[in-house]
Design an enzyme around this catalytic site. Structure first.
Site, short mmCIF file in Angstrom:
data_model
loop_
_atom_site.label_atom_id
_atom_site.label_comp_id
_atom_site.label_asym_id
_atom_site.label_seq_id
_atom_site.Cartn_x
_atom_site.Cartn_y
_atom_site.Cartn_z
N HIS A 16 26.79 93.71 50.26
CA HIS A 16 28.20 93.41 49.98
C HIS A 16 29.07 93.93 51.13
CE1 HIS A 16 31.87 94.46 47.31
NE2 HIS A 16 31.86 93.14 47.44
N GLU A 43 27.20 89.40 52.41
CA GLU A 43 28.47 88.80 51.96
C GLU A 43 29.56 89.50 52.75
OE1 GLU A 43 32.16 88.98 49.35
OE2 GLU A 43 31.03 90.58 50.28
N ASP A 45 34.16 89.09 53.84
CA ASP A 45 35.45 88.46 53.49
C ASP A 45 36.19 88.03 54.75
OD1 ASP A 45 35.32 89.45 50.60
OD2 ASP A 45 35.22 91.34 51.71
N HIS A 58 38.63 92.86 53.93
CA HIS A 58 38.78 92.62 52.48
C HIS A 58 40.23 92.68 52.02
CE1 HIS A 58 38.93 93.79 48.21
NE2 HIS A 58 37.88 93.00 48.08
N GLU A 118 32.97 84.86 51.97
CA GLU A 118 34.04 84.78 50.97
C GLU A 118 35.36 84.51 51.68
OE1 GLU A 118 34.74 88.09 48.21
OE2 GLU A 118 36.67 87.15 47.76
O1 G3P Z 1 31.95 87.77 46.82
C1 G3P Z 1 31.64 88.74 45.90
C2 G3P Z 1 32.58 89.92 45.92
O2 G3P Z 1 32.73 90.36 47.24
C3 G3P Z 1 33.93 89.61 45.34
O3 G3P Z 1 34.74 90.73 45.23
O4 G3P Z 1 36.69 92.04 45.90
O5 G3P Z 1 34.44 92.67 46.75
O6 G3P Z 1 35.58 90.64 47.61
P1 G3P Z 1 35.38 91.55 46.44
MG MG Z 2 33.98 89.79 48.90
#
Ligand code: G3P
Ligand code: MG
Length: 250
Positions: A16, A43, A45, A58, A118
């Site tokens: 993550h 993953e 952002d 993020h 994301e």
């Molecule tokens: O994409 C999964 C997760 O990353 C979504 O939540 O807030 O960590 O971007 P967040």
């Molecule tokens: Mg995310």
């Protein structure tokens, strides 16, 4: 209608925000940490600068993860590129830059990491962020065997991405699974649903899989719970602890 990718090319465990908790989030060194933990996917952002350059970050604001202040969408790329995105995690990571999306793409290729991108628009920039992210992703992974999986909480952003790069697979991203989840997936031509593991139960997971969708869960750091979720049919787990949560957890 079944939307499942015949072959789900993504690892069962993906880190993550690049390296999870092992390094500063959403950084290049985080990608290295992910690989060192033996994890094959990430993953992260993507958000736009004021002048439309995609960066990997993020929060809409800079304070929590960098030495900057203010909103990402108010600063030009040249200023964002000067920021330190490592020292807030630990002083050992001081000097780690806030990465542009293009740098993360290049490093994913070098490290052979599968990616879930994301799309994280700042408020009001859903279309621009969706389009730019899809454009960079389509070029960046043009000849790749495993395409990046695009996801977003913003239906507008995901739809904009679909217009620009319809060939890239999409995942609908939600907190709790909403009652109309299937209609949403259908509307966006999604192959997968990504949901918060805190609220997921076995019956819901099995229903999503029975409808022909892939299922991804964030953010699970407990190996035993991950094992339970895999037994429900969860395809991929995003974790901050890629050193602990394994495909064969526990
Ligand atoms: O994409 C999964 C997760 O990353 C979504 O939540 O807030 O960590 O971007 P967040
Ligand atoms: Mg995310």
């Amino acid at each position: 209608m079944t939307r499942t990718l015949a072959d789900w090319p993504y690892p069962k465990v993906m880190a993550h925000r690049c390296g999870g908790a092992l390094g500063p989030e959403n950084t290049l060194v985080g990608l290295d940490m992910c690989v060192m933990a033996g994890c094959g996917g990430v993953e992260f952002d993507v958000m736009l600068s004021a002048d439309g350059m995609p960066f990997v970050i993020h929060d809409e604001t800079l304070e929590r993860t960098t030495n900057g202040s203010g909103r990402v969408c108010d600063m030009n790329a040249a200023s964002l590129m000067q920021l330190d995105a490592g020292a807030k995690h630990h002083r050992a990571f001081a000097g780690e830059p806030l990465p542009r999306f293009s740098e993360v793409i290049a490093r994913c290729h070098v490290l052979n990491l599968a990616a879930n991108i994301e799309i994280k628009p700042a408020e009001g920039f859903d279309v621009d962020t969706g389009e730019a992210t899809a454009r960079f992703a389509a070029i960046g992974w043009r000849d790749a065997k495993v395409p990046p999986l695009l996801s977003s909480f913003s239906e507008i952003a995901l739809n904009a991405a679909a217009q620009v790069a319809p060939q890239l697979p999409r995942g609908v991203l939600v907190d709790r699974v909403p009652v109309d989840w299937e209609a949403r997936c259908e509307r966006l031509g999604a192959v997968s649903l990504h949901t918060n593991g805190r609220y997921l139960d076995g019956a819901t997971a099995r229903a999503i899989k029975a409808a022909g969708y892939r299922l991804a869960v964030y953010t699970e750091n407990d190996p035993e719970q991950a094992h339970r979720m895999f037994a429900w049919g969860v395809d991929t787990i995003f974790t901050d602890r890629p050193d602990r949560v394994r495909a064969d957890s526990p």
